[in-house]
Design a protein around this motif. Structure first.
Motif, PDB file in Angstrom:
ATOM      1  N   GLU A 195       1.507  -0.513  -7.216  1.00 25.78           N
ATOM      2  CA  GLU A 195       0.918  -2.160  -7.348  1.00 25.78           C
ATOM      3  C   GLU A 195       1.855  -3.617  -7.404  1.00 25.78           C
ATOM      4  O   GLU A 195       1.443  -4.391  -7.112  1.00 25.78           O
ATOM      5  CB  GLU A 195       0.902  -2.397  -9.369  1.00 25.78           C
ATOM      6  N   PHE A 196       3.469  -3.071  -6.734  1.00 27.47           N
ATOM      7  CA  PHE A 196       3.927  -3.540  -6.786  1.00 27.47           C
ATOM      8  C   PHE A 196       4.540  -4.112  -5.474  1.00 27.47           C
ATOM      9  O   PHE A 196       5.604  -4.560  -4.771  1.00 27.47           O
ATOM     10  CB  PHE A 196       5.117  -3.293  -7.770  1.00 27.47           C
ATOM     11  N   THR A 197       3.872  -3.359  -4.258  1.00 30.24           N
ATOM     12  CA  THR A 197       4.115  -3.760  -3.128  1.00 30.24           C
ATOM     13  C   THR A 197       3.357  -4.198  -1.990  1.00 30.24           C
ATOM     14  O   THR A 197       3.001  -4.693  -1.382  1.00 30.24           O
ATOM     15  CB  THR A 197       4.606  -2.444  -2.282  1.00 30.24           C
ATOM     16  N   THR A 198       1.923  -4.310  -2.771  1.00 30.56           N
ATOM     17  CA  THR A 198       0.759  -5.268  -2.548  1.00 30.56           C
ATOM     18  C   THR A 198       0.599  -6.253  -2.155  1.00 30.56           C
ATOM     19  O   THR A 198       0.983  -6.715  -3.438  1.00 30.56           O
ATOM     20  CB  THR A 198      -0.801  -4.238  -2.530  1.00 30.56           C
ATOM     21  N   PRO A 199       0.912  -6.998  -1.205  1.00 28.40           N
ATOM     22  CA  PRO A 199       0.793  -8.709  -1.165  1.00 28.40           C
ATOM     23  C   PRO A 199      -0.935  -9.017  -2.092  1.00 28.40           C
ATOM     24  O   PRO A 199      -1.912  -8.757  -2.057  1.00 28.40           O
ATOM     25  CB  PRO A 199       0.113  -8.784   0.110  1.00 28.40           C
ATOM     26  N   GLU A 258       0.867  -9.644 -12.694  1.00 25.57           N
ATOM     27  CA  GLU A 258      -0.047 -10.435 -13.159  1.00 25.57           C
ATOM     28  C   GLU A 258      -1.096 -10.586 -11.733  1.00 25.57           C
ATOM     29  O   GLU A 258      -2.419 -11.619 -12.768  1.00 25.57           O
ATOM     30  CB  GLU A 258       0.634 -11.717 -13.114  1.00 25.57           C
ATOM     31  N   TYR A 259      -0.676 -10.067 -11.108  1.00 28.80           N
ATOM     32  CA  TYR A 259      -1.869  -9.372  -9.677  1.00 28.80           C
ATOM     33  C   TYR A 259      -3.033  -8.918 -10.560  1.00 28.80           C
ATOM     34  O   TYR A 259      -4.502  -9.561 -10.708  1.00 28.80           O
ATOM     35  CB  TYR A 259      -1.616  -8.516  -8.890  1.00 28.80           C
ATOM     36  N   TYR A 260      -3.418  -8.310 -11.232  1.00 31.61           N
ATOM     37  CA  TYR A 260      -4.477  -7.863 -12.352  1.00 31.61           C
ATOM     38  C   TYR A 260      -5.008  -8.831 -13.068  1.00 31.61           C
ATOM     39  O   TYR A 260      -6.803  -9.256 -13.134  1.00 31.61           O
ATOM     40  CB  TYR A 260      -4.295  -6.581 -13.459  1.00 31.61           C
ATOM     41  N   TYR A 272      -4.040  -7.110  -2.662  1.00 35.47           N
ATOM     42  CA  TYR A 272      -5.028  -7.287  -3.928  1.00 35.47           C
ATOM     43  C   TYR A 272      -6.461  -7.687  -4.266  1.00 35.47           C
ATOM     44  O   TYR A 272      -7.185  -6.643  -4.863  1.00 35.47           O
ATOM     45  CB  TYR A 272      -4.052  -7.068  -4.584  1.00 35.47           C
ATOM     46  N   LEU A 273      -6.165  -8.860  -4.103  1.00 36.17           N
ATOM     47  CA  LEU A 273      -7.368 -10.156  -4.316  1.00 36.17           C
ATOM     48  C   LEU A 273      -8.055  -9.432  -3.848  1.00 36.17           C
ATOM     49  O   LEU A 273      -9.643  -9.464  -4.205  1.00 36.17           O
ATOM     50  CB  LEU A 273      -6.890 -11.049  -3.817  1.00 36.17           C
ATOM     51  N   THR A 297      -2.599   0.468 -13.176  1.00 34.06           N
ATOM     52  CA  THR A 297      -1.547   0.579 -12.275  1.00 34.06           C
ATOM     53  C   THR A 297      -0.159  -0.804 -12.758  1.00 34.06           C
ATOM     54  O   THR A 297       1.432  -0.211 -12.557  1.00 34.06           O
ATOM     55  CB  THR A 297      -1.750  -0.075 -10.798  1.00 34.06           C
ATOM     56  N   GLY A 298      -0.634  -1.591 -13.450  1.00 36.77           N
ATOM     57  CA  GLY A 298       0.663  -2.681 -13.840  1.00 36.77           C
ATOM     58  C   GLY A 298       1.185  -1.855 -15.438  1.00 36.77           C
ATOM     59  O   GLY A 298       1.930  -2.471 -15.843  1.00 36.77           O
TER      60      GLY A 298
END
Length: 405
Positions: free
Chosen positions: A75-79, A312-314, A83-84, A12-13
């Motif tokens: 990926e880019f819209t989930t807080p 970065e979230y991933y 996400y975590l 997704t990233g």
């Protein structure tokens, strides 16, 4: 080899999103076949055998579902908290610990050879396919042919399609065995075909690089990939830290890399209150949920994780899951659950507002990336707000951006 239903977390990233401009329509059969004919000619010129092309490329089928999934990546819209919390669950941590214990001799042997600690390999395994529970059940050739003939990223997926055909040409496997995600990622660790060709290894000595049926091959291949893209042996990915009350938040979220000694002098501490270790390494500071959420110092290996998946979230999820699998507790400062959820059009509105106010957000693309966060930070500084680069409700209100329902 077992085949299971898809839960695609890996790419997704990696794959850049574009919003839909209208309803999806299946490609006309003649247009699709003409596209495949062009790819066949290119693949033949690159050495793929004619029998492989005839047996696989000419029988490829357009998959409308693949296009739908390509356009809906969250990926880019989930807080960050959402996400975590969806990816680093207690069940996933416990299962990861069991598998780490079960495969410890193998994983330590691989770590000795490639320099990647066992908990990281298990963390990637957990995030990519939930430890082999969800490989994907889509025919890779069909998925890649569909994406190669879709105009959005045709060149990239054409390369991956030809790589997949090379695998069929070179490996002892048939197309019916090559199942994966909607985007063509394969096996326990969801390798794209080009990554398979370059980094997959036959670790168990079976004579085949089997990322579906062989845990040794999958784990060693993941370690070989990480080693190949720059993993630094002996260093961690980063760590959660505690910031002092008078911290300058303009130093967070950008490209500023300071030594640990410099962060120590600013009063940044470990979560247990101890001073940062006296190690000669540079780090960036990330605040994925703004100044109210957790703070992370991230090192070079964090950037290596982002070469696997540019999110970065991933990368934070991989690092945190690896820590938990190795025995660490949860976050010292969990992310707040009231952070805004923004869709791409709302981010575009924010970017346009920042641009009009003289703060450059980069391309108006609906992606809350580093350039947009810098622009938010500049606005916050000028407005005498905490300059953490996060789209808090007061920032959204200033630019008439409503929150998604």
């Amino acid at each position: 080899m077992p085949r299971n239903t898809l839960t695609q977390l890996a790419l997704t990233g990696l794959l850049t999103l574009l919003p839909l401009s209208g309803p999806l329509h299946a490609m006309e059969t003649e247009e699709f076949q003409a596209c495949l004919a062009g790819i066949e000619s290119q693949a033949r010129s690159e050495g793929v055998s004619q029998n492989i092309l005839s047996e696989n490329l000419r029988t490829a089928r357009w998959q409308e579902r693949v296009i739908e999934l390509d356009r809906r990546q969250p990926e880019f819209t989930t807080p960050f908290h959402e996400y975590l919390n969806r990816r680093v669950t207690d069940d996933r941590v416990e299962q990861g610990r069991r598998l780490l214990a079960e495969h410890r001799p193998l994983l330590e042997e691989i770590a000795e050879q490639y320099g990647v600690p066992p908990q990281y390999l298990v963390a990637f395994w957990g995030l990519e396919t939930n430890y082999g529970s969800f490989f994907g059940n889509m025919r890779v050739i069909d998925s890649l042919a569909t994406l190669a003939c879709d105009q959005r990223r045709s060149a990239y997926f054409t390369t991956e399609l030809i790589a997949a055909l090379r695998i069929l040409d070179n490996e002892a496997m048939g197309a019916e065995e090559m199942e994966g995600s909607w985007a063509g990622a394969m096996g326990h660790v969801q390798f794209m075909p080009s990554i398979f060709l370059q980094y997959a290894v036959d670790y168990d000595g079976s004579g085949q690089r089997d990322l579906w049926g062989s845990v040794p091959d999958a784990m060693a291949s993941a370690a070989n990939f990480l080693h190949g893209i720059g993993w630094e042996h002996g260093y961690r990915w980063g760590r959660e830290v505690v910031l002092p009350d008078d911290f300058d938040f303009s130093l967070a979220g950008g490209d500023d890399r300071l030594s640990l000694e410099e962060w120590r002098r600013m009063g940044v501490r470990m979560t247990n209150g101890d001073r940062l270790p006296a190690v000669d390494i540079e780090a960036r500071l990330l605040l994925p949920a703004g100044h109210r959420g957790p703070a992370f110092l991230v090192y070079d290996n964090f950037d290596v994780i982002m070469r696997w998946n540019r999110s970065e979230y991933y990368a934070l999820a991989v690092g945190h899951l690896a820590n938990r699998i190795a025995g660490s507790a949860g976050l010292h400062n969990p992310p707040p659950t009231d952070t805004p959820r923004l869709d791409r059009e709302q981010v575009k509105t924010l970017q346009e507002g920042l641009q009009s106010a003289g703060h450059d957000p980069g391309p108006v693309d609906g992606i809350l990336g580093p350039a947009t966060r810098r622009a938010i930070r500049d606005f916050q500084r000028d407005a005498d707000k905490v300059p953490d680069g996060f789209p808090h409700p007061d920032v959204l209100e200033a630019f008439d951006v409503g929150e998604s329902s």
